[in-house]
Design a protein around this motif. Structure first.
Motif, PDB file in Angstrom:
ATOM      1  N   THR A  86      29.711  10.116 -40.012  1.00 23.23           N
ATOM      2  CA  THR A  86      30.530   8.909 -40.200  1.00 23.23           C
ATOM      3  C   THR A  86      32.035   9.160 -40.128  1.00 23.23           C
ATOM      4  OG1 THR A  86      30.465   9.232 -42.597  1.00 23.23           O
ATOM      5  CG2 THR A  86      28.779   7.801 -41.623  1.00 23.23           C
ATOM      6  N   ARG A 104      26.439   1.323 -37.134  1.00 19.85           N
ATOM      7  CA  ARG A 104      26.116   0.664 -38.408  1.00 19.85           C
ATOM      8  C   ARG A 104      27.015  -0.546 -38.636  1.00 19.85           C
ATOM      9  NH1 ARG A 104      26.066   6.189 -40.044  1.00 19.85           N
ATOM     10  NH2 ARG A 104      23.944   6.960 -40.271  1.00 19.85           N
ATOM     11  N   ALA A 105      28.287  -0.387 -38.288  1.00 23.70           N
ATOM     12  CA  ALA A 105      29.210  -1.513 -38.444  1.00 23.70           C
ATOM     13  C   ALA A 105      28.804  -2.686 -37.551  1.00 23.70           C
ATOM     14  CB  ALA A 105      30.635  -1.058 -38.114  1.00 23.70           C
ATOM     15  N   THR A 142      28.931   5.500 -37.352  1.00 23.13           N
ATOM     16  CA  THR A 142      29.598   4.460 -38.139  1.00 23.13           C
ATOM     17  C   THR A 142      29.775   3.186 -37.322  1.00 23.13           C
ATOM     18  OG1 THR A 142      30.771   6.157 -39.400  1.00 23.13           O
ATOM     19  CG2 THR A 142      31.682   3.931 -39.453  1.00 23.13           C
ATOM     20  N   LEU A 143      30.121   3.346 -36.060  1.00 24.66           N
ATOM     21  CA  LEU A 143      30.327   2.177 -35.200  1.00 24.66           C
ATOM     22  C   LEU A 143      29.039   1.375 -35.046  1.00 24.66           C
ATOM     23  CD1 LEU A 143      32.251   0.603 -33.385  1.00 24.66           C
ATOM     24  CD2 LEU A 143      31.589   2.115 -31.487  1.00 24.66           C
ATOM     25  N   TRP A 174      23.856   1.145 -45.172  1.00 23.07           N
ATOM     26  CA  TRP A 174      24.927   2.091 -45.481  1.00 23.07           C
ATOM     27  C   TRP A 174      24.584   3.096 -46.557  1.00 23.07           C
ATOM     28  CZ3 TRP A 174      28.950   2.495 -42.324  1.00 23.07           C
ATOM     29  CH2 TRP A 174      29.256   1.412 -41.496  1.00 23.07           C
ATOM     30  N   THR A 182      25.832  -4.409 -39.084  1.00 26.72           N
ATOM     31  CA  THR A 182      26.284  -5.174 -40.244  1.00 26.72           C
ATOM     32  C   THR A 182      26.959  -6.473 -39.818  1.00 26.72           C
ATOM     33  OG1 THR A 182      26.637  -3.096 -41.439  1.00 26.72           O
ATOM     34  CG2 THR A 182      27.651  -5.074 -42.357  1.00 26.72           C
ATOM     35  N   ALA A 183      27.802  -6.389 -38.795  1.00 24.79           N
ATOM     36  CA  ALA A 183      28.502  -7.587 -38.320  1.00 24.79           C
ATOM     37  C   ALA A 183      27.518  -8.618 -37.777  1.00 24.79           C
ATOM     38  CB  ALA A 183      29.507  -7.190 -37.239  1.00 24.79           C
TER      39      ALA A 183
END
Length: 838
Positions: A21, A717-718, A714-715, A750, A721-722
């Motif tokens: 991450t 997962r982000a 991280t990208l 997360w 999430t979005a």
């Protein structure tokens, strides 16, 4: 004080640390280290540091060195009461916090002392190696020189930082401005290699057992275009395996460095250059730069080229510490008598051929057999201990149970039980001289056909209803046939035994888990339990579902969270690296474990009242109707889940789709999420409105969980999430319901595990394990208490737990080792998929 920070800052914008991450430059790392220094304290003290291969550990380790403290690294997830009692550290850095036990040190710390490392991690002795700043710098410099570490290198942390070998990787790379890929994942984990490739890893280190694992996972066929070299130390590797990996290195264009060392030499004493690994696989090589090896004559050895191996160099320790009083001592050792018997060949290379003292090295741990015998004797077990073919061999007198002896040895040494051969004898064998007859001990152990098992193996046998003797130590939980219910039970029980549950434990072979198993002695910290987030969400969701249906409160959204959890676990446990036919078989078995009890319960209810119809019996009420019944939607969650899995089974039976998913797991999951979102936004114009919440059109929740499981950056997962946040907005028309579902699934994305009290972990595990049966029966149970919803909820949960217990007991009876079902169905046909309980 700030020389280390200045050294880090001097490497500027070079990449220093890479994780799943994060990505830090040396300048950023220096800033973090400098910021952490005041938190540890400005008075020089003894700092016990729990280590993981993560950013927190690295920053606080470097901060402690920067502040000129004396650091005592210990592995996280273990009970360190003995070490704390013996050395009384002033500061404990653990569990993401700095705990100051006092503001000033009560110890006299020698000015040169920098680091304390365990000599063996073996028999519970608090004997430590005292290392100076000079030791650390000289050894890191020598290693960096002979490995030719470059600024462009990126080394993966395959070994713990509490181990001198793992720490030497950190020191040597930071010295040269190279990067570290921080991870606690095993080389058995596909995600380790995904991270390695993504970070363009150039090297990794391994002990002999690491190379056994590499052979099992098909390392020789892996595509690792940036790999430059691999190092091996931590014990003697079989010459034939050295040859195999040297040949592989030659074919694939990387280099193999076989190395020899000891904690007492900070890490390294000798290395075998890669060009000699093929021709001299039995040799430890030549001394490291700045060091020298000599042979000290031995009695009864006529060969002048054979003697005890003695090492000299700036990396030789200051000396041992056996208690806090020794921390004030200066350097008491100039030369290191290794205890190894070695031969010097005409070409100058050294080869170890035996031991002068009774030490053995297994799994990177150096075991003092004499101290092991003393330790066991203190516990009431009289033994002779030796080694044979990479195993500890123990003969115990006075009719001790061999299984109990094996567990005692495992507890005392830390080696996995599969490396301990124990045999019970009436009397210990002696030579005519009265000395122990160790050759006879080895023969007795071989003849006994060692079949003892550990507590860990017995745990697997108990949860999976298998014969302990038939459990293969090389098998994973998945291989052993874990199902959705046993996954929850195993995760909770396994956490208690290991102290810390790895996120990928279900994919690790039992043999590897045994290396982590430590008895929890003393009083466990009440907050020290780890609970998987998916298990916690299942427990919370089933309580919310039952409570809302019974009218105790109105907190809706639990079933939709469970649908996301189901997709998450589908991605984790069904979409694994096993062959396509295995995937299909596992999916088929998973569907059966959900559908069969559901249909059975519907059949029972149909005999008692008219709640359900024949369409419920087919788990197709939402498809076939009737749609106007008061109970039409009661089993919607099970129906959606079962038919989703049926559809996926048919799709992934196709070789092309199966192959594509293996190549692009996240992309395929996202593609199914797009399909789910098309249904969610009614692209087809079906106009189902509110009814879409409880039909196959709710598939997008499942797909969100699946995509979350395959998100490795991280990208990614982000992005998941979005999408979740956007798709949930306005979906239920209830802000509270949408917030609850969002909160649960964001946690899943997360935070794979939670730290919580031990008692809470147990309760959550029981509720999660029983969640499928609770979901099925609660409609009929809470109706028995129309005026007392609290009693209805408690009774529903209790019935679900009781039914789970009884069915587990029943399965245990039918899956005994003597039964056909136990040998075939229970052991081979089930896949560990945490999907079934709703």
């Amino acid at each position: 004080m700030h020389r280390l920070v200045d050294l880090l800052r001097g490497h500027g914008e070079n990449v220093a640390v890479l994780t799943e991450t994060h990505r830090l430059t040396y300048a950023q790392l220096a800033d973090r280290v400098a910021a952490a220094v005041p938190g540890i304290g400005d008075t020089r003290r003894l700092v016990l540091l729990e280590t993981r291969n993560d950013m927190w550990t690295l920053v606080h380790y470097l901060a402690a060195l920067t502040g000129e403290h004396v650091v005592l690294p210990v592995p996280a997830g273990r009970d360190h009461a003995t070490m704390v009692q013996a050395y009384d550290p002033d500061v404990v850095v653990a569990d993401g916090a700095v705990h100051h036990r006092r503001r000033a040190s009560r110890h006299r710390l020698h000015p040169d002392l920098a680091l304390l490392l365990s000599t063996s991690g073996s028999t519970g002795s608090p004997k430590l190696v005292r290392l100076s700043h000079t030791n650390l710098i000289s050894n890191a410099t020598a290693i960096a020189e002979y490995l030719n570490i470059r600024e462009s290198d990126r080394a993966a942390t395959t070994l713990p930082m509490s181990y001198c070998y793992g720490l030497s990787v950190v020191h040597s790379h930071l010295l040269r401005g190279a990067a570290l890929i921080l991870t606690d994942r095993s080389v058995m984990d596909e995600q380790f290699w995904d991270l390695f490739r993504r970070c363009r890893g150039t090297s990794f280190a391994g002990v002999p057992y690491t190379f056994e694992l590499l052979e099992r996972i098909g390392f020789d066929t892996m595509d690792l275009p940036t790999l430059r070299y691999v190092t091996q130390a931590g014990g003697r590797m079989a010459p034939e395996r050295v040859t195999r990996f040297a040949e592989l290195a030659q074919r694939r264009g990387w280099e193999l460095f076989v190395m020899y060392g000891a904690t007492e030499a900070t890490a390294r004493m000798a290395y075998l250059p890669p060009d000699l690994a093929l021709s001299r696989p039995t040799a430890i090589g030549r001394p490291i730069p700045g060091g020298s090896l000599t042979l000290e004559p031995l009695e009864d050895w006529a060969d002048d080229d054979v003697g005890q191996l003695v090492y000299r160099g700036d990396n030789v320790m200051m000396g041992y510490a056996r208690g806090p009083d020794d921390l004030s001592l200066g350097k008491t050792v100039d030369t290191l008598h290794t205890g190894d018997i070695a031969r010097r060949a005409p070409d100058g290379l050294y080869e170890v051929i035996g031991r002068t003292s009774r030490f053995v090295k297994i799994y990177g741990l150096r075991i003092d057999l004499q101290q092991l015998e003393s330790s066991l004797r203190a516990g009431g077990i009289t033994t002779f201990c030796t080694s044979d073919d990479g195993h500890l061999v123990v003969a115990a007198a006075r009719r001790h149970d061999a299984s109990a002896v094996q567990r005692a040895v495992t507890e005392a040494t830390g080696v996995p039980a599969c490396s301990v051969r124990a045999v019970a004898v009436d009397e210990l064998p002696l030579l005519p001289s009265g000395k122990p007859d160790y050759p006879t001990v080895r023969r007795l152990a071989r003849g006994a056909g060692h079949s003892t098992v550990t507590d860990l193996r017995e745990l697997f046998a108990g949860v999976l209803q298998k014969d302990p003797a038939g459990i293969d130590p090389e098998a994973t939980f998945v291989d052993l046939g874990g199902n959705s219910l046993s996954y929850v039970a195993m995760s909770v029980r396994l956490e208690r035994m290991l102290g810390h549950l790895p996120t990928d434990w279900h994919q690790r072979p039992l043999r590897e888990l045994e290396t982590m198993a430590r008895p929890v002695t003393g009083r466990r910290r009440w907050w020290a339990s780890t609970l998987e987030t998916s298990v916690a969400l299942r427990a919370i969701a089933i309580v919310l579902i039952v409570g809302s249906h019974a009218g105790l409160f109105e907190l809706w959204g639990g079933a939709h969270v469970l649908l996301g959890v189901a997709g998450y676990n589908f991605g984790r446990f069904c979409m694994t690296s096993v062959p396509r036919t295995e995937r299909v078989r596992h999916l088929r078995s998973t569907i059966a474990w959900i559908a069969v009890p559901s249909v059975a319960w519907v059949a029972v209810v149909m005999l008692l009242d008219d709640d359900y119809t024949w369409t419920n019996l087919l788990l197709a009420n939402k498809i076939l109707g009737p749609h106007d019944s008061m109970t039409a939607g009661r089993l919607w969650f099970v129906e959606v889940l079962v038919w989703t899995l049926v559809a996926l089974l048919l799709l992934f039976w196709l070789p092309g789709l199966d192959r594509l998913e293996r190549q692009r797991p996240f992309a395929v999951a996202v593609a199914f999420l797009v399909v789910g979102l098309a249904l969610r936004y009614d692209v087809l114009g079906l106009g189902l409105g509110r009814e879409a919440w409880f039909t196959m059109l709710a598939f997008w929740f499942f797909a969100i969980g699946w995509a979350a499981a395959k998100a490795s950056t991280t990208l990614q997962r982000a992005a998941v999430t979005a999408v979740l946040a956007v798709a949930l907005h306005g979906y239920f028309g209830s802000t509270l319901r949408e917030a609850m579902v969002l909160g649960g699934l964001v946690l899943l994305i997360w935070l794979p595990t939670l730290r919580c009290p031990v008692g809470l972990t147990t309760v959550a595990g029981v509720l999660a394990e029983a969640s499928l049966y609770t979901y099925l029966v609660h409609y009929q149970v809470y109706e028995l208490f129309p005026r007392h919803p609290m009693l209805g909820v408690i009774a529903s949960l209790a019935v679900g737990v009781l039914l789970t217990y009884l069915l587990t007991l029943l399965r245990s009876r039918f899956s005994s080792p003597k039964g056909t079902f136990g040998r075939q169905s229970a052991s081979r046909s089930r896949q560990n998929v945490d999907l079934g309980a709703g």
